[in-house]
Design an enzyme around this catalytic site. Structure first.
Site, PDB file in Angstrom:
ATOM      1  N   LYS A  27     -17.880  38.675 -11.707  1.00 28.22           N
ATOM      2  CA  LYS A  27     -16.481  38.810 -11.277  1.00 28.22           C
ATOM      3  C   LYS A  27     -16.385  38.925  -9.751  1.00 28.22           C
ATOM      4  O   LYS A  27     -15.554  38.253  -9.133  1.00 28.22           O
ATOM      5  CB  LYS A  27     -15.868  40.028 -11.972  1.00 28.22           C
ATOM      6  CG  LYS A  27     -14.413  40.264 -11.642  1.00 28.22           C
ATOM      7  CD  LYS A  27     -13.691  40.979 -12.764  1.00 28.22           C
ATOM      8  CE  LYS A  27     -14.014  42.450 -12.871  1.00 28.22           C
ATOM      9  NZ  LYS A  27     -13.405  43.237 -11.783  1.00 28.22           N
ATOM     10  N   SER A  28     -17.221  39.750  -9.169  1.00 26.98           N
ATOM     11  CA  SER A  28     -17.150  39.937  -7.705  1.00 26.98           C
ATOM     12  C   SER A  28     -17.405  38.618  -6.981  1.00 26.98           C
ATOM     13  O   SER A  28     -16.709  38.268  -6.022  1.00 26.98           O
ATOM     14  CB  SER A  28     -18.204  40.952  -7.258  1.00 26.98           C
ATOM     15  OG  SER A  28     -17.897  42.218  -7.763  1.00 26.98           O
ATOM     16  N   ARG A  32     -14.731  36.089  -4.659  1.00 28.20           N
ATOM     17  CA  ARG A  32     -15.100  35.709  -3.292  1.00 28.20           C
ATOM     18  C   ARG A  32     -15.270  34.196  -3.164  1.00 28.20           C
ATOM     19  O   ARG A  32     -14.981  33.619  -2.113  1.00 28.20           O
ATOM     20  CB  ARG A  32     -16.360  36.462  -2.878  1.00 28.20           C
ATOM     21  CG  ARG A  32     -16.096  37.969  -2.627  1.00 28.20           C
ATOM     22  CD  ARG A  32     -17.367  38.776  -2.766  1.00 28.20           C
ATOM     23  NE  ARG A  32     -17.225  40.182  -2.403  1.00 28.20           N
ATOM     24  CZ  ARG A  32     -16.740  41.150  -3.205  1.00 28.20           C
ATOM     25  NH1 ARG A  32     -16.297  40.857  -4.427  1.00 28.20           N
ATOM     26  NH2 ARG A  32     -16.669  42.401  -2.789  1.00 28.20           N
ATOM     27  N   ARG A 128      -3.256  52.928  -8.590  1.00 27.60           N
ATOM     28  CA  ARG A 128      -4.510  53.022  -7.837  1.00 27.60           C
ATOM     29  C   ARG A 128      -4.266  53.128  -6.322  1.00 27.60           C
ATOM     30  O   ARG A 128      -3.320  52.545  -5.797  1.00 27.60           O
ATOM     31  CB  ARG A 128      -5.412  51.825  -8.179  1.00 27.60           C
ATOM     32  CG  ARG A 128      -5.733  51.819  -9.665  1.00 27.60           C
ATOM     33  CD  ARG A 128      -6.693  50.734 -10.053  1.00 27.60           C
ATOM     34  NE  ARG A 128      -7.988  50.914  -9.431  1.00 27.60           N
ATOM     35  CZ  ARG A 128      -8.975  50.021  -9.494  1.00 27.60           C
ATOM     36  NH1 ARG A 128      -8.778  48.884 -10.148  1.00 27.60           N
ATOM     37  NH2 ARG A 128     -10.117  50.251  -8.920  1.00 27.60           N
ATOM     38  N   ASP A 326     -19.630  50.486 -11.852  1.00 29.58           N
ATOM     39  CA  ASP A 326     -18.792  50.064 -12.981  1.00 29.58           C
ATOM     40  C   ASP A 326     -19.473  50.303 -14.331  1.00 29.58           C
ATOM     41  O   ASP A 326     -18.871  50.067 -15.380  1.00 29.58           O
ATOM     42  CB  ASP A 326     -18.456  48.569 -12.853  1.00 29.58           C
ATOM     43  CG  ASP A 326     -17.533  48.299 -11.669  1.00 29.58           C
ATOM     44  OD1 ASP A 326     -16.808  49.220 -11.254  1.00 29.58           O
ATOM     45  OD2 ASP A 326     -17.545  47.165 -11.158  1.00 29.58           O
ATOM     46  N   LYS A 353     -10.601  54.301 -10.797  1.00 29.67           N
ATOM     47  CA  LYS A 353     -10.838  52.912 -11.245  1.00 29.67           C
ATOM     48  C   LYS A 353      -9.640  52.478 -12.107  1.00 29.67           C
ATOM     49  O   LYS A 353      -8.563  53.034 -11.969  1.00 29.67           O
ATOM     50  CB  LYS A 353     -12.165  52.836 -12.004  1.00 29.67           C
ATOM     51  CG  LYS A 353     -13.378  53.126 -11.121  1.00 29.67           C
ATOM     52  CD  LYS A 353     -13.586  52.020 -10.100  1.00 29.67           C
ATOM     53  CE  LYS A 353     -14.802  52.295  -9.224  1.00 29.67           C
ATOM     54  NZ  LYS A 353     -14.882  51.350  -8.110  1.00 29.67           N
ATOM     55  N   ARG A 357     -11.970  57.241 -15.397  1.00 26.41           N
ATOM     56  CA  ARG A 357     -13.051  56.956 -16.356  1.00 26.41           C
ATOM     57  C   ARG A 357     -13.839  58.200 -16.749  1.00 26.41           C
ATOM     58  O   ARG A 357     -14.396  58.243 -17.846  1.00 26.41           O
ATOM     59  CB  ARG A 357     -13.983  55.872 -15.793  1.00 26.41           C
ATOM     60  CG  ARG A 357     -13.299  54.516 -15.799  1.00 26.41           C
ATOM     61  CD  ARG A 357     -14.168  53.392 -15.253  1.00 26.41           C
ATOM     62  NE  ARG A 357     -13.504  52.118 -15.494  1.00 26.41           N
ATOM     63  CZ  ARG A 357     -13.835  50.974 -14.901  1.00 26.41           C
ATOM     64  NH1 ARG A 357     -14.828  50.943 -14.020  1.00 26.41           N
ATOM     65  NH2 ARG A 357     -13.191  49.858 -15.196  1.00 26.41           N
TER      66      ARG A 357
HETATM   67  C1  S3P Z   1     -15.901  45.475  -6.440  1.00 28.88           C
HETATM   68  C2  S3P Z   1     -16.176  46.709  -5.894  1.00 28.88           C
HETATM   69  C3  S3P Z   1     -16.140  47.968  -6.665  1.00 28.88           C
HETATM   70  C4  S3P Z   1     -16.152  47.718  -8.170  1.00 28.88           C
HETATM   71  C5  S3P Z   1     -15.204  46.609  -8.558  1.00 28.88           C
HETATM   72  C6  S3P Z   1     -15.574  45.309  -7.868  1.00 28.88           C
HETATM   73  C7  S3P Z   1     -15.963  44.282  -5.568  1.00 28.88           C
HETATM   74  O1  S3P Z   1     -14.969  48.668  -6.351  1.00 28.88           O
HETATM   75  O2  S3P Z   1     -15.815  48.902  -8.860  1.00 28.88           O
HETATM   76  O3  S3P Z   1     -15.238  46.411  -9.957  1.00 28.88           O
HETATM   77  O4  S3P Z   1     -15.969  43.150  -6.096  1.00 28.88           O
HETATM   78  O5  S3P Z   1     -16.018  44.459  -4.339  1.00 28.88           O
HETATM   79  P1  S3P Z   1     -14.888  49.745  -5.147  1.00 28.88           P
HETATM   80  O6  S3P Z   1     -14.929  49.004  -3.863  1.00 28.88           O
HETATM   81  O7  S3P Z   1     -13.569  50.444  -5.367  1.00 28.88           O
HETATM   82  O8  S3P Z   1     -16.048  50.667  -5.358  1.00 28.88           O
END
Ligand code: S3P
Length: 447
Positions: A27-28, A32, A128, A326, A353, A357
């Site tokens: 996902k990250s 990007r 959030r 996560d 989050k 959680r």
């Molecule tokens: C992410 C960073 C994390 C993670 C999120 C994805 C990212 O969040 O919990 O699921 O893609 O940069 P935080 O930056 O709030 O820790």
């Protein structure tokens, strides 16, 4: 993004899990890929993009700001970028759905363009905290009108040229780091982020891959200093997205917990800033082998061979937290069935989050009969040493629009004496749309 009707499902034990599966793209990296491709000059392609709601929200927003983004029949995505500095004024509010990553990273992009954007989101996202990005982006010259407490909906007035800053992260957050670096892309001079605790480094790797001038140093205190030179020209790329370790986490823990299981999960990203869970599970006695270790798209990847294992509780070293931030919900499920005590600390970030959680996992596991003590920044869990949860009858869990809470309790159901009913599996579509299908293909029962 539309709100779907709740979609409850009951998960129950059905004997050992077996088979070979592949989890969807990271996902990250998917977010990007779309953002950087949309800022490159020319046509980029992406293979293995996660087609979950969160990433689709990013795609829609980038389209609304001028990029052309299309999915080919072969599943390959093509993106025509507008160039750094070329984002257009969106004509409508950007609907971020459930996605904190889309919101915070896109706020960074908009902040250094001369455009105004309104960000909205679902009930979970609207709770959030956004001040963590509003603060540094305001120092760069962007202006914000937010809902009380720095929450969505909010309006952002970007500025060009923005002011380069040097910013020390007060919370360990890859999203905040990335928002500042992305804002720095269209800012003259050097923008610098100082990161005392290392978090996932996909933004750094990918910005470099697209040709931005980005360096990483270490200061006297051991903090990472990330510097990006702005007004960069990004060159289009072909990106191959590895499988998401945060999604693999669920079938991995399920296979460890269901006795006699033997499962291979192919193509799992093992970037060291992401793979903490697998290391911790191995420290607990989990039989997880890395097969065919290789590189995909500049990231380390392996196939994970996982076998049913008797786990032992441990004290999770707090320095592991960012590399598995996560994954704590599913680790708590593993701990609930381990032998002895698991202690976790330093996890205050879990309270902000997609849900709180710590609170939801503590209350849900307690309802399943686990022994859990909640503190401000972690859980202490006395495991059952393999004795199944939900011994007194079926238990229904409210997932509160949090995909990872829903999937964690689904896995708990596979190791329970009675059904675990998750009130709403719909949020799983944000990150792992094929979760139930994949688990069922391994032999899980869901109805
Ligand atoms: C992410 C960073 C994390 C993670 C999120 C994805 C990212 O969040 O919990 O699921 O893609 O940069 P935080 O930056 O709030 O820790």
């Amino acid at each position: 993004m539309h709100q779907m009707a709740p979609s409850p499902a009951a998960f129950k034990s059905a004997g050992p899990l077996s088979g070979r599966v592949r989890v969807p793209g990271d996902k990250s990296i998917s977010h990007r890929s779309l953002m950087l491709s949309a800022l490159a000059v020319g046509t980029s392609t992406v293979e293995g993009l996660l087609e979950g709601e969160d990433v689709l929200a990013t795609a829609a927003a980038m389209r609304a700001m001028g990029a052309q983004i299309e999915r080919g029949a072969d599943g390959r995505w093509t993106i025509q970028g507008v160039g750094v500095g070329g984002l257009l004024q969106p004509s409508q509010a950007l609907d971020m759905g459930n996605s904190g990553t889309s919101t915070r990273l896109l706020m960074g992009l908009v902040a250094s363009h001369p455009i105004v954007a309104t960000f909205t989101g679902d009930a979970s996202l609207s709770k959030r905290p956004m001040n963590r990005v509003i603060e540094p982006l305001s120092l760069m010259g962007a202006e914000f009108t937010s809902s009380p407490g720095g929450r969505l909906p909010l309006m952002l007035r970007g500025i060009a040229p923005a002011v380069p800053i040097e910013y020390r992260l007060p919370v360990a957050s890859a999203q905040v780091k990335s928002a500042i670096l992305l804002a720095g892309l269209n800012t003259p001079g050097i923008t610098r982020v100082i990161e005392p605790v290392p978090t996932r480094d996909h933004s750094e790797r990918m910005l470099r891959g697209f040709g931005a001038e980005l360096t990483v140093g270490i200061d006297a205190g051991g903090a990472r200093i990330i510097s990006i030179r702005g007004e960069a020209e990004l060159k289009p790329q072909h990106i191959v997205v590895p499988g998401d370790p945060s999604s693999a986490a669920f079938p991995v823990v399920a296979a460890l917990l269901v006795p006699g299981s033997d499962v291979v999960i192919e193509n799992v990203g093992l970037n060291p800033t992401r793979a903490g869970l697998f290391e911790v599970l191995r420290m607990m006695g989990g039989r997880i082998d890395y097969l065919d270790e290789r590189e995909v798209g500049g990231e380390p990847v392996a196939d994970l061979h996982v076998r049913g294992s008797a786990l032992t509780g441990i004290e999770v070293p707090p320095e592991f937290a960012p590399s598995m931030i996560d994954e704590f919900p599913i680790l708590f499920v593993a701990a609930a069935l381990a032998k002895g005590r698991t202690v976790t600390r330093g996890l205050e970030e879990l309270r902000v989050k997609e849900s709180d959680r710590l609170a939801l996992m503590a209350s849900g596991l307690a309802r399943l009969g686990a022994h859990v003590k909640e503190s401000e920044d972690g859980l202490v869990i006395e495991g059952t040493d393999g004795t199944p949860l939900a011994a007194n009858g079926p238990v229904e869990i409210a997932a509160e629009l949090d995909h990872r809470i829903a999937m964690s309790f689904a896995v708990a159901g596979l190791a329970a004496a009675n059904d675990v009913i998750v009130d709403d599996m719909a949020p799983v579509a944000t990150s792992f749309p094929i979760f139930t299908e994949l688990m069922t293909s391994l032999g899980a029962t869901a109805s």
